[in-house]
Design a protein around this motif. Structure first.
Motif, PDB file in Angstrom:
ATOM      1  N   ASP A 144       4.433  -5.883  12.181  1.00  0.00           N
ATOM      2  CA  ASP A 144       5.681  -5.315  11.657  1.00  0.00           C
ATOM      3  C   ASP A 144       6.032  -5.920  10.297  1.00  0.00           C
ATOM      4  O   ASP A 144       6.477  -5.220   9.386  1.00  0.00           O
ATOM      5  CB  ASP A 144       6.828  -5.548  12.643  1.00  0.00           C
ATOM      6  CG  ASP A 144       6.699  -4.704  13.907  1.00  0.00           C
ATOM      7  OD1 ASP A 144       5.905  -3.733  13.900  1.00  0.00           O
ATOM      8  OD2 ASP A 144       7.399  -5.027  14.894  1.00  0.00           O
ATOM      9  N   ARG A 145       5.805  -7.227  10.156  1.00  0.00           N
ATOM     10  CA  ARG A 145       6.081  -7.895   8.881  1.00  0.00           C
ATOM     11  C   ARG A 145       5.159  -7.357   7.783  1.00  0.00           C
ATOM     12  O   ARG A 145       5.584  -7.079   6.659  1.00  0.00           O
ATOM     13  CB  ARG A 145       5.916  -9.408   9.037  1.00  0.00           C
ATOM     14  CG  ARG A 145       6.337 -10.182   7.813  1.00  0.00           C
ATOM     15  CD  ARG A 145       6.252 -11.699   8.004  1.00  0.00           C
ATOM     16  NE  ARG A 145       4.895 -12.143   8.254  1.00  0.00           N
ATOM     17  CZ  ARG A 145       4.418 -12.572   9.438  1.00  0.00           C
ATOM     18  NH1 ARG A 145       5.222 -12.625  10.485  1.00  0.00           N
ATOM     19  NH2 ARG A 145       3.171 -12.947   9.570  1.00  0.00           N
ATOM     20  N   LEU A 146       3.886  -7.156   8.121  1.00  0.00           N
ATOM     21  CA  LEU A 146       2.935  -6.614   7.144  1.00  0.00           C
ATOM     22  C   LEU A 146       3.277  -5.172   6.755  1.00  0.00           C
ATOM     23  O   LEU A 146       3.160  -4.791   5.593  1.00  0.00           O
ATOM     24  CB  LEU A 146       1.502  -6.694   7.679  1.00  0.00           C
ATOM     25  CG  LEU A 146       0.931  -8.112   7.775  1.00  0.00           C
ATOM     26  CD1 LEU A 146      -0.433  -8.086   8.458  1.00  0.00           C
ATOM     27  CD2 LEU A 146       0.830  -8.742   6.401  1.00  0.00           C
ATOM     28  N   TYR A 147       3.720  -4.376   7.734  1.00  0.00           N
ATOM     29  CA  TYR A 147       4.139  -3.004   7.415  1.00  0.00           C
ATOM     30  C   TYR A 147       5.369  -3.007   6.509  1.00  0.00           C
ATOM     31  O   TYR A 147       5.490  -2.184   5.593  1.00  0.00           O
ATOM     32  CB  TYR A 147       4.420  -2.207   8.693  1.00  0.00           C
ATOM     33  CG  TYR A 147       3.180  -1.589   9.307  1.00  0.00           C
ATOM     34  CD1 TYR A 147       2.330  -0.796   8.554  1.00  0.00           C
ATOM     35  CD2 TYR A 147       2.882  -1.794  10.651  1.00  0.00           C
ATOM     36  CE1 TYR A 147       1.198  -0.231   9.108  1.00  0.00           C
ATOM     37  CE2 TYR A 147       1.753  -1.227  11.220  1.00  0.00           C
ATOM     38  CZ  TYR A 147       0.916  -0.457  10.442  1.00  0.00           C
ATOM     39  OH  TYR A 147      -0.210   0.100  10.996  1.00  0.00           O
TER      40      TYR A 147
ATOM     41  N   ALA B 278       5.512  -1.407   2.827  1.00  0.00           N
ATOM     42  CA  ALA B 278       6.555  -0.454   2.427  1.00  0.00           C
ATOM     43  C   ALA B 278       7.243  -0.932   1.149  1.00  0.00           C
ATOM     44  O   ALA B 278       7.499  -0.140   0.239  1.00  0.00           O
ATOM     45  CB  ALA B 278       7.562  -0.276   3.553  1.00  0.00           C
ATOM     46  N   SER B 279       7.513  -2.222   1.068  1.00  0.00           N
ATOM     47  CA  SER B 279       8.145  -2.776  -0.135  1.00  0.00           C
ATOM     48  C   SER B 279       7.227  -2.645  -1.342  1.00  0.00           C
ATOM     49  O   SER B 279       7.678  -2.271  -2.432  1.00  0.00           O
ATOM     50  CB  SER B 279       8.495  -4.244   0.112  1.00  0.00           C
ATOM     51  OG  SER B 279       9.013  -4.832  -1.054  1.00  0.00           O
ATOM     52  N   ASN B 280       5.953  -2.942  -1.156  1.00  0.00           N
ATOM     53  CA  ASN B 280       4.989  -2.820  -2.257  1.00  0.00           C
ATOM     54  C   ASN B 280       4.841  -1.374  -2.719  1.00  0.00           C
ATOM     55  O   ASN B 280       4.739  -1.109  -3.923  1.00  0.00           O
ATOM     56  CB  ASN B 280       3.633  -3.385  -1.849  1.00  0.00           C
ATOM     57  CG  ASN B 280       3.629  -4.890  -1.754  1.00  0.00           C
ATOM     58  OD1 ASN B 280       4.512  -5.551  -2.271  1.00  0.00           O
ATOM     59  ND2 ASN B 280       2.644  -5.451  -1.067  1.00  0.00           N
ATOM     60  N   ILE B 281       4.828  -0.434  -1.800  1.00  0.00           N
ATOM     61  CA  ILE B 281       4.734   0.985  -2.160  1.00  0.00           C
ATOM     62  C   ILE B 281       5.979   1.424  -2.916  1.00  0.00           C
ATOM     63  O   ILE B 281       5.895   2.163  -3.900  1.00  0.00           O
ATOM     64  CB  ILE B 281       4.490   1.854  -0.905  1.00  0.00           C
ATOM     65  CG1 ILE B 281       3.074   1.607  -0.383  1.00  0.00           C
ATOM     66  CG2 ILE B 281       4.704   3.327  -1.208  1.00  0.00           C
ATOM     67  CD1 ILE B 281       2.782   2.268   0.945  1.00  0.00           C
ATOM     68  N   LYS B 282       7.137   0.935  -2.482  1.00  0.00           N
ATOM     69  CA  LYS B 282       8.388   1.257  -3.179  1.00  0.00           C
ATOM     70  C   LYS B 282       8.352   0.716  -4.609  1.00  0.00           C
ATOM     71  O   LYS B 282       8.725   1.417  -5.558  1.00  0.00           O
ATOM     72  CB  LYS B 282       9.563   0.668  -2.412  1.00  0.00           C
ATOM     73  CG  LYS B 282      10.916   0.985  -2.989  1.00  0.00           C
ATOM     74  CD  LYS B 282      12.019   0.379  -2.128  1.00  0.00           C
ATOM     75  CE  LYS B 282      13.374   0.583  -2.750  1.00  0.00           C
ATOM     76  NZ  LYS B 282      14.432  -0.056  -1.958  1.00  0.00           N
ATOM     77  N   ASN B 283       7.905  -0.531  -4.779  1.00  0.00           N
ATOM     78  CA  ASN B 283       7.803  -1.119  -6.121  1.00  0.00           C
ATOM     79  C   ASN B 283       6.804  -0.361  -6.983  1.00  0.00           C
ATOM     80  O   ASN B 283       7.035  -0.138  -8.174  1.00  0.00           O
ATOM     81  CB  ASN B 283       7.411  -2.588  -6.024  1.00  0.00           C
ATOM     82  CG  ASN B 283       8.511  -3.458  -5.462  1.00  0.00           C
ATOM     83  OD1 ASN B 283       9.675  -3.092  -5.497  1.00  0.00           O
ATOM     84  ND2 ASN B 283       8.138  -4.608  -4.917  1.00  0.00           N
TER      85      ASN B 283
END
Length: 81
Positions: A11-14, A18-23
């Protein structure tokens, strides 16, 4: 019921993904905006270069005219040749 360590790590990796994709999405949007601005700047430079070329050619034509022969360019030849 408690969650296992592997599930929490997943869950932490997902969440990180998600944060990296948003950035990355934000960076791609900024890049697109900068490319649009670059295109506008290049168009303006093209117009400016054309204007300066026309001014240069006009000035060169004025400087290369022989006062005794109005309207004929000298051709840049050296005297006596």
């Amino acid at each position: 019921m408690s969650r296992s360590g592997a599930t929490q790590a997943k869950d932490r990796l997902y969440a990180q993904l998600a944060s990296n994709i948003k950035n990355m999405s934000r960076a791609v949007g900024q890049t697109a905006d900068l490319m649009e601005q670059l295109q506008n700047d290049l168009d303006a430079m093209r117009v400016l270069a054309g204007t300066h070329a026309a001014q240069f050619m006009t000035a060169a034509a004025e400087l290369n005219t022989d006062p005794t022969r109005e309207g004929e360019p000298t051709g840049g030849s050296m005297p006596g040749k």
